[in-house]
Design a protein around this motif. Structure first.
Motif, short mmCIF file in Angstrom:
data_model
loop_
_atom_site.label_atom_id
_atom_site.label_comp_id
_atom_site.label_asym_id
_atom_site.label_seq_id
_atom_site.Cartn_x
_atom_site.Cartn_y
_atom_site.Cartn_z
N HIS A 463 4.62 -11.57 -7.80
CA HIS A 463 3.20 -11.51 -7.81
C HIS A 463 2.71 -10.56 -6.75
N LEU A 464 2.04 -9.55 -7.16
CA LEU A 464 1.58 -8.45 -6.40
C LEU A 464 0.11 -8.51 -6.01
N GLU A 465 -0.45 -8.33 -5.01
CA GLU A 465 -2.01 -8.58 -5.05
C GLU A 465 -2.20 -7.66 -3.88
N PHE A 466 -3.42 -6.96 -3.87
CA PHE A 466 -4.25 -5.90 -2.84
C PHE A 466 -5.53 -6.48 -2.70
N SER A 467 -6.12 -7.04 -1.66
CA SER A 467 -7.38 -7.39 -1.55
C SER A 467 -7.58 -7.27 -0.10
N LYS A 468 -9.06 -7.01 0.04
CA LYS A 468 -9.60 -6.63 1.48
C LYS A 468 -8.84 -5.73 1.99
N GLY A 469 -8.30 -4.52 1.38
CA GLY A 469 -7.50 -3.73 2.10
C GLY A 469 -6.26 -3.92 2.43
N ALA A 470 -5.67 -5.00 1.95
CA ALA A 470 -4.06 -5.43 2.48
C ALA A 470 -3.50 -5.79 1.22
N ALA A 471 -2.05 -5.58 1.08
CA ALA A 471 -1.19 -5.49 0.18
C ALA A 471 -0.21 -6.91 0.61
N THR A 472 -0.03 -7.74 -0.44
CA THR A 472 0.72 -9.01 -0.21
C THR A 472 1.73 -9.07 -1.39
#
Length: 479
Positions: A463-472
């Motif tokens: 699961h890849l996520e980009f939120s509030k300018g940060a990637a996880t």
């Protein structure tokens, strides 16, 4: 420039001879294009404003042809009579070898009892007038039968159009083809904004001109299209459509597909407009590789209907339409005005946190299933200050514009989920390079240890996520 069948300008000079295969390609595309153009011409007489609307439609067709570098409308003539009129479009299609001149004519019988055929504003029969040589080839291919484009314009401005292309066959030294009759029936209302109807084409076959069975043939079976679309607000539409193909067989035993189905639905959901598209293929094969149960789901949700309507209205203004169609360099002043007009509606649209998503991409491979989900959504859109972009059209403001655009990433959320059998993913990775599936499988273990991939039995997930300018990745910061 001389026009075909134009007594004022004289006969058209003979065009250079085209290779046989090229004639088939251009002829086939031209028939489809012009039948569509003729049908559009047949339905443009609603609301008793035939001549004005025909002029506008001729300009629209001319712009579309020029924009796509397909050709242009050389001449448009509307001849009004007491009980009957004619509307003529002279079209030239671009071709490097020689231009292709075509003539579309709409025969119009005026109401209230046009030709004593119906109680209506008008009855229109459309035809395509070709040069003598092309017409002879078409007559031979269609067995002397003529395509039918017949429209009844109701007293309330509705239209009812019957469209038919006869069955036929074509053959030369390069290609041989046969097809069954294509039939369609469409109805419009609300000045053309409402559309319903269907199209059916049972089959078509194209093969080599010499009939050599070893070269194979292209077969298309049971093509169907249905639509039921009605107006929503002033500029939007709601309804659904579907397109299906029972099967396609590629030549030389390359493969093909079975049961293609594409369905689209659009409609209001509270104050928002939402749309979804689903495409599926039961089976697709290429050479020795076969996939099944292909599925694609797309959606657009949380689109504020009023904001979307206002934004469309901005770009439908004549000045902006002319600007978009001209392709000329636009001045900074024009951009500033466009931005000022669109900004309120765009702000309201973003405040609704619109979401675009690939809800699912999945396929059954020979080694097992593979699934992918992607999403993009505006978050906390009401906090976006569009006025900060007002100076972006000033000279030397490109660096500032890029910096402000990067600031918008704080309001953007992107997600991706990938899931598949370990053997499938290893096989896909090995097919893109020189590594073997075994070596790739061994390299997966370190990724699992780092938390970039999770394993459940023989299934891999991430699961890849980009939120509030940060990637996880799987909830852990991506570095």
């Amino acid at each position: 420039m001389t026009l075909p069948h134009d007594s004022q300008n004289g006969p058209t000079p003979p065009a250079p001879r085209r290779p046989a295969g090229r004639r088939w390609l251009i002829g086939g595309v031209t028939v489809v294009l012009l039948l569509g153009v003729a049908w559009a011409g047949s339905t443009m007489y609603a609301a008793g404003q035939a001549q004005n609307f025909s002029n506008d439609t001729a300009k629209t067709i001319d712009t579309a042809l020029k924009t796509n570098k397909l050709g242009s409308v050389e001449k448009h003539v509307y001849t009004r009579g007491l009980t009957e009129s004619t509307d003529d479009l002279y079209i030239v299609l671009s071709d490097k070898l020689a231009p292709y001149h075509l003539h579309v004519r709409n025969h119009i019988k005026h109401g209230p009892l046009p030709g004593f055929q119906a109680v209506a504003q008008a009855v229109i029969d459309s035809e395509i007038i070709w040069d003598a040589k092309t017409q002879a080839a078409i007559d031979k291919a269609l067995g002397g039968k003529k395509p039918v484009i017949h429209t009844v314009v109701g007293l309330g401005g509705t239209t009812d159009t019957t469209f038919m292309v006869p069955a036929g066959q074509y053959a030369d030294s390069d290609v041989k083809g046969t097809w069954t009759a294509l039939n369609a029936h469409f109805q419009t209302n609300n000045g053309g904004r409402g559309l319903s109807g269907s199209l059916i084409w049972p089959s078509g076959v194209i093969g080599p001109g010499n009939g050599d069975p070893s070269q194979g043939v292209l077969k298309i079976n049971d093509v169907r299209y249905t639509v039921d679309q009605q107006p929503y607000l002033k500029s939007l539409s709601q309804g659904q459509s579907s397109f299906t193909i029972a099967s396609i067989e590629l030549p030389e035993k390359l493969g093909g597909l079975k049961t293609l189905n594409v369905t689209t639905r659009t409609g209001p959901q509270g104050a928002n407009l939402e749309s979804s598209t689903q495409a599926s293929v039961a089976e697709i094969a290429y050479q020795d590789t076969k996939f099944s149960q292909l599925l694609l789901k797309l959606s657009a949700t949380q689109l504020n209907s009023a904001a979307l309507e206002s934004l469309i209205a901005v770009f439908q203004q004549p000045d902006y339409q002319k600007m978009l169609q001209s392709g000329e360099t636009v001045s900074d002043q024009t951009y500033r005005k466009l931005w000022a007009d669109a900004k309120p509606s765009l702000g309201k649209l973003l405040a609704g946190n619109p979401k675009l998503a690939i809800d699912e991409v999945s396929v059954q491979t020979p080694d097992g299933p593979l699934k992918l989900n992607l999403g993009a959504q505006i978050v906390d859109g009401q906090s976006i200050d569009l006025s900060s972009f007002d100076s972006s059209f000033d000279a030397g403001a490109s660096d500032q514009s890029a910096e402000k655009a990067m600031g918008l990433l704080q309001n953007l959320k992107l997600t991706a989920d990938i899931e598949g059998k370990e053997q499938v993913i290893a096989g896909l990775l090995s097919s893109s390079g020189n590594d073997t599936a075994q070596s790739i499988a061994q390299s997966i273990d370190p990724l699992i240890e780092q938390g970039m991939i999770t394993r459940s039995g023989d299934t891999l997930k991430t699961h890849l996520e980009f939120s509030k300018g940060a990637a996880t990745i799987n909830g852990k910061p991506f570095q």
